[in-house]
Write an enzyme that holds these catalytic residues in place. Structure first.
Site, PDB file in Angstrom:
ATOM      1  N   HIS A  72       0.846  -1.202   0.000  1.00 15.23           N
ATOM      2  CA  HIS A  72       0.000   0.000   0.000  1.00 15.23           C
ATOM      3  C   HIS A  72       0.875   1.244   0.000  1.00 15.23           C
ATOM      4  CE1 HIS A  72      -4.261  -1.407   1.261  1.00 15.23           C
ATOM      5  NE2 HIS A  72      -3.668  -2.328   0.519  1.00 15.23           N
TER       6      HIS A  72
ATOM      7  N   TYR B 214      -8.881   5.665   8.136  1.00 11.47           N
ATOM      8  CA  TYR B 214      -8.973   5.954   9.568  1.00 11.47           C
ATOM      9  C   TYR B 214      -9.953   7.119   9.701  1.00 11.47           C
ATOM     10  CZ  TYR B 214      -4.699   3.177  10.293  1.00 11.47           C
ATOM     11  OH  TYR B 214      -3.777   2.161  10.353  1.00 11.47           O
TER      12      TYR B 214
ATOM     13  N   PRO C 166      -3.908   0.133  18.817  1.00  9.95           N
ATOM     14  CA  PRO C 166      -3.687  -0.291  17.432  1.00  9.95           C
ATOM     15  C   PRO C 166      -3.786   0.823  16.390  1.00  9.95           C
ATOM     16  CG  PRO C 166      -5.804  -1.081  18.247  1.00  9.95           C
ATOM     17  CD  PRO C 166      -5.111  -0.462  19.411  1.00  9.95           C
TER      18      PRO C 166
ATOM     19  N   LYS D 203       1.229  -0.446  15.084  1.00  9.24           N
ATOM     20  CA  LYS D 203       2.622  -0.607  15.500  1.00  9.24           C
ATOM     21  C   LYS D 203       2.907  -1.858  16.334  1.00  9.24           C
ATOM     22  CE  LYS D 203       4.414   2.763  13.448  1.00  9.24           C
ATOM     23  NZ  LYS D 203       4.382   2.166  12.135  1.00  9.24           N
TER      24      LYS D 203
ATOM     25  N   TYR E  32       4.371   6.027  10.089  1.00  8.18           N
ATOM     26  CA  TYR E  32       3.451   4.938   9.779  1.00  8.18           C
ATOM     27  C   TYR E  32       4.164   3.811   9.044  1.00  8.18           C
ATOM     28  CZ  TYR E  32      -0.933   2.636   8.560  1.00  8.18           C
ATOM     29  OH  TYR E  32      -1.944   1.719   8.446  1.00  8.18           O
TER      30      TYR E  32
HETATM   31  P1  RFL Z   1       1.693 -12.473  21.336  1.00 11.63           P
HETATM   32  O1  RFL Z   1       1.197 -12.479  19.943  1.00 11.63           O
HETATM   33  O2  RFL Z   1       0.754 -12.125  22.417  1.00 11.63           O
HETATM   34  O3  RFL Z   1       2.345 -13.894  21.606  1.00 11.63           O
HETATM   35  C1  RFL Z   1       2.750 -14.292  22.894  1.00 11.63           C
HETATM   36  C2  RFL Z   1       2.676 -15.798  22.967  1.00 11.63           C
HETATM   37  O4  RFL Z   1       3.100 -16.213  24.256  1.00 11.63           O
HETATM   38  C3  RFL Z   1       2.221 -17.213  24.744  1.00 11.63           C
HETATM   39  N1  RFL Z   1       2.286 -17.215  26.218  1.00 11.63           N
HETATM   40  C4  RFL Z   1       2.974 -18.123  26.917  1.00 11.63           C
HETATM   41  N2  RFL Z   1       3.694 -19.193  26.546  1.00 11.63           N
HETATM   42  C5  RFL Z   1       4.285 -19.940  27.518  1.00 11.63           C
HETATM   43  N3  RFL Z   1       4.152 -19.663  28.858  1.00 11.63           N
HETATM   44  C6  RFL Z   1       3.425 -18.605  29.273  1.00 11.63           C
HETATM   45  N4  RFL Z   1       3.306 -18.334  30.579  1.00 11.63           N
HETATM   46  C7  RFL Z   1       2.788 -17.791  28.291  1.00 11.63           C
HETATM   47  N5  RFL Z   1       2.007 -16.688  28.350  1.00 11.63           N
HETATM   48  C8  RFL Z   1       1.722 -16.351  27.087  1.00 11.63           C
HETATM   49  C9  RFL Z   1       0.857 -16.814  24.193  1.00 11.63           C
HETATM   50  O5  RFL Z   1      -0.038 -17.926  24.136  1.00 11.63           O
HETATM   51  C10 RFL Z   1       1.243 -16.300  22.812  1.00 11.63           C
HETATM   52  O6  RFL Z   1       1.189 -17.305  21.827  1.00 11.63           O
HETATM   53  O7  RFL Z   1       2.954 -11.458  21.491  1.00 11.63           O
HETATM   54  P2  RFL Z   1       4.118 -11.092  20.472  1.00 11.63           P
HETATM   55  O8  RFL Z   1       4.709 -12.324  19.857  1.00 11.63           O
HETATM   56  O9  RFL Z   1       4.967 -10.130  21.195  1.00 11.63           O
HETATM   57  O10 RFL Z   1       3.409 -10.340  19.251  1.00 11.63           O
HETATM   58  C11 RFL Z   1       2.841  -9.088  19.453  1.00 11.63           C
HETATM   59  C12 RFL Z   1       1.589  -8.920  18.595  1.00 11.63           C
HETATM   60  O11 RFL Z   1       0.787 -10.092  18.671  1.00 11.63           O
HETATM   61  C13 RFL Z   1       0.778  -7.725  19.057  1.00 11.63           C
HETATM   62  O12 RFL Z   1       1.601  -6.584  19.248  1.00 11.63           O
HETATM   63  C14 RFL Z   1      -0.316  -7.298  18.099  1.00 11.63           C
HETATM   64  O13 RFL Z   1      -1.149  -8.352  17.706  1.00 11.63           O
HETATM   65  C15 RFL Z   1      -1.135  -6.236  18.815  1.00 11.63           C
HETATM   66  N6  RFL Z   1      -2.445  -6.132  18.275  1.00 11.63           N
HETATM   67  C16 RFL Z   1      -2.590  -5.458  17.138  1.00 11.63           C
HETATM   68  N7  RFL Z   1      -1.505  -4.841  16.586  1.00 11.63           N
HETATM   69  C17 RFL Z   1      -1.620  -4.171  15.447  1.00 11.63           C
HETATM   70  O14 RFL Z   1      -0.607  -3.642  14.954  1.00 11.63           O
HETATM   71  N8  RFL Z   1      -2.867  -4.085  14.835  1.00 11.63           N
HETATM   72  C18 RFL Z   1      -3.989  -4.705  15.341  1.00 11.63           C
HETATM   73  O15 RFL Z   1      -5.056  -4.643  14.777  1.00 11.63           O
HETATM   74  C19 RFL Z   1      -3.880  -5.409  16.544  1.00 11.63           C
HETATM   75  N9  RFL Z   1      -4.950  -6.015  17.106  1.00 11.63           N
HETATM   76  C20 RFL Z   1      -3.543  -6.743  18.919  1.00 11.63           C
HETATM   77  C21 RFL Z   1      -4.799  -6.694  18.294  1.00 11.63           C
HETATM   78  C22 RFL Z   1      -3.414  -7.404  20.155  1.00 11.63           C
HETATM   79  C23 RFL Z   1      -4.511  -7.996  20.790  1.00 11.63           C
HETATM   80  N10 RFL Z   1      -4.324  -8.606  22.092  1.00 11.63           N
HETATM   81  C24 RFL Z   1      -2.995  -8.904  22.570  1.00 11.63           C
HETATM   82  C25 RFL Z   1      -5.306  -8.755  23.034  1.00 11.63           C
HETATM   83  C26 RFL Z   1      -5.892  -7.302  18.885  1.00 11.63           C
HETATM   84  C27 RFL Z   1      -5.763  -7.966  20.123  1.00 11.63           C
HETATM   85  C28 RFL Z   1      -7.001  -8.626  20.675  1.00 11.63           C
HETATM   86  C1  PHB Z   2      -6.053  -4.387  10.852  1.00 12.94           C
HETATM   87  O1  PHB Z   2      -6.179  -4.600   9.637  1.00 12.94           O
HETATM   88  O2  PHB Z   2      -6.398  -5.224  11.692  1.00 12.94           O
HETATM   89  C2  PHB Z   2      -5.482  -3.106  11.294  1.00 12.94           C
HETATM   90  C3  PHB Z   2      -4.913  -2.242  10.366  1.00 12.94           C
HETATM   91  C4  PHB Z   2      -4.396  -1.034  10.793  1.00 12.94           C
HETATM   92  C5  PHB Z   2      -4.447  -0.687  12.123  1.00 12.94           C
HETATM   93  C6  PHB Z   2      -4.995  -1.552  13.045  1.00 12.94           C
HETATM   94  C7  PHB Z   2      -5.518  -2.770  12.628  1.00 12.94           C
HETATM   95  O3  PHB Z   2      -3.959   0.516  12.528  1.00 12.94           O
END
Ligand code: RFL
Ligand code: PHB
Length: 389
Positions: free
Chosen positions: A72, A200, A292, A296, A384
């Protein structure tokens, strides 16, 4: 059991770290609390900075991303019917890749399997020991049996609710936190995205985001009060509210359909300092959380892994521990810039409960500045698409 680096958590941070280290000849064991299918069913981030794309290529997981992901070159910020395009190429010469976290994780699992990685799922009671010594170890239970894993280093990649961060003594840790007074209700639907670029949307009824995964899979979010529950929102109510918050010309083209996933995520900014203690190094959500709005979260996890894999490779390949000593400080510099950016995007675009007319005017001026100043758009584009490592 013995290894070089014990990795706690098999999310994107843990898997990518394991992949990069194994490719450099460093042994790893990944301990993951959940089954693999559960990890792969979590719908989360969708936008990759170009630096993340390049590190994934280096890890050997670029092929499907380049085939199925969508580069994009811009996105829109809107306010009622006004649309402001942020041209990434014009603003900073860079672009982003729209490719879901679920796909990144799947690619990493497959690449790890091909390398013969040791990833232990459904482990419980993980505990870290002797982190200040030269011979730390990890204990855990699996299938009813107790295990001990000896290692040289521990990488805490276990997300916000993991056990790694609390293994740093409370008197050593400093935590910085901001909790926002709303959440995001997100849905995934098998419908064509309403627009070819992300939108956004700032609106007096609350923020909305139109995103996507591929030409037949859309991801939409709307800001909701913190106490709303998913059950309170029928698909029809969601679509109606989304339509009201998008610019009219866009809303008119919205294709709706049944949701295939629907969830509410709270919004929080959080940083733990330091990100290392003795032989424990925190990566990703284990150390920090961003709202989010700036896309980042996943990208910060990837940049932490960049710094940590580089430091461990220098240690193992040349005996140089300098980068390991500075890991936390190096990673935190970038983390705080992403904190500021995510906070400013969140503040500019959301409706805050109790927001005054003054606050609304300031939001409007911020959007005006973006509409009228190429320099302002350039700064947004730079942040971004990702600041340099
Ligand atoms: P993760 O993905 O949370 O992975 C951590 C892993 O550790 C495991 N774990 C354990 N394993 C062993 N022993 C324990 N005691 C443990 N405790 C936990 C978990 O099962 C898991 O598999 O962290 P990581 O790898 O640092 O990655 C980070 C990203 O996942 C995170 O920053 C993003 O997904 C944040 N986030 C979003 N970021 C965006 O940029 N755009 C989004 O739209 C977005 N939506 C989100 C999100 C995070 C969410 N969370 C954490 C609630 C939506 C949600 C719901
Ligand atoms: C998503 O596609 O889930 C998404 C994209 C951009 C954002 C947050 C979430 O800033």
């Amino acid at each position: 059991m013995q290894t070089d680096v014990a990795i706690i958590g098999g999310g994107p941070a843990g898997l990518l770290l394991s992949q990069l280290l194994m490719k450099a000849g460093i042994r790893t064991v990944v301990l993951e609390r959940k089954p693999r299918d559960y990890v792969l069913s979590r719908i989360r981030a969708g936008v990759l900075e170009w630096g993340s794309v390049e590190l994934l290529e280096e890890a050997g997981v670029g092929d499907r991303m380049h085939k199925e992901g969508q580069p994009h070159h811009g996105c829109y910020l809107t306010s009622d019917d006004r649309m402001i395009r942020i041209d990434f190429l014009e603003g900073c010469g860079k672009q982003v890749m729209v490719y879901g976290q679920t796909e990144v994780t799947r690619d990493l699992y497959e690449a790890q399997e091909a390398l013969g990685a040791t990833i232990l799922h459904e482990v419980d009671d993980v505990a870290l020991h002797d982190l200040q010594s030269e011979a730390p170890f990890v204990t855990f239970t699996r299938e009813g049996a107790q295990h001990r894993l000896d290692c040289a280093y521990v990488a805490g990649c276990d997300g916000f609710h993991g056990i790694s961060r609390p293994s740093i003594p409370a008197e050593v840790r400093q935590e910085f936190e901001k909790v926002y007074p709303f959440g995001w209700l997100g849905i995934l639907s098998r419908t064509p995205p309403v627009h070819e670029e992300l939108i956004y949307a700032n609106h007096t009824r609350g923020f909305a985001l139109a995103s996507m995964r591929n030409p037949m899979l859309s991801r939409y979010y709307i800001q909701v009060p913190l106490n709303d529950r998913v059950e309170d929102w029928s698909d029809d109510a969601f679509w109606e509210e989304l339509r009201r918050r998008l610019p009219t010309e866009v809303a008119e083209t919205l294709v709706t359909g049944p949701s295939i996933e629907k969830s509410i995520a709270p919004l929080r900014s959080f940083v733990c300092e330091p990100m290392q203690w003795g032989r424990l190094f925190l990566c990703g959500d284990a150390a920090h959380i961003v709202p989010p709005t700036g896309a980042k979260g996943l990208n910060l996890a990837v940049s932490d892994v960049f710094y940590l894999s580089r430091a461990l490779k220098a240690q193992y390949n040349g005996g140089d521990g300098t980068l390991l000593t500075s890991y936390g400080a190096d990673a935190l510099q970038r983390v705080w810039k992403a904190m500021r950016f995510s906070w400013s995007m969140t503040t500019m675009l959301h409706d805050f409960p109790g927001q005054s007319a003054f606050d609304r005017r300031v939001q409007r001026v911020e959007l005006d500045t973006l509409a009228n100043s190429a320099a302002a758009r350039g700064i947004l584009a730079e942040n971004y698409t990702g600041l340099p490592y």
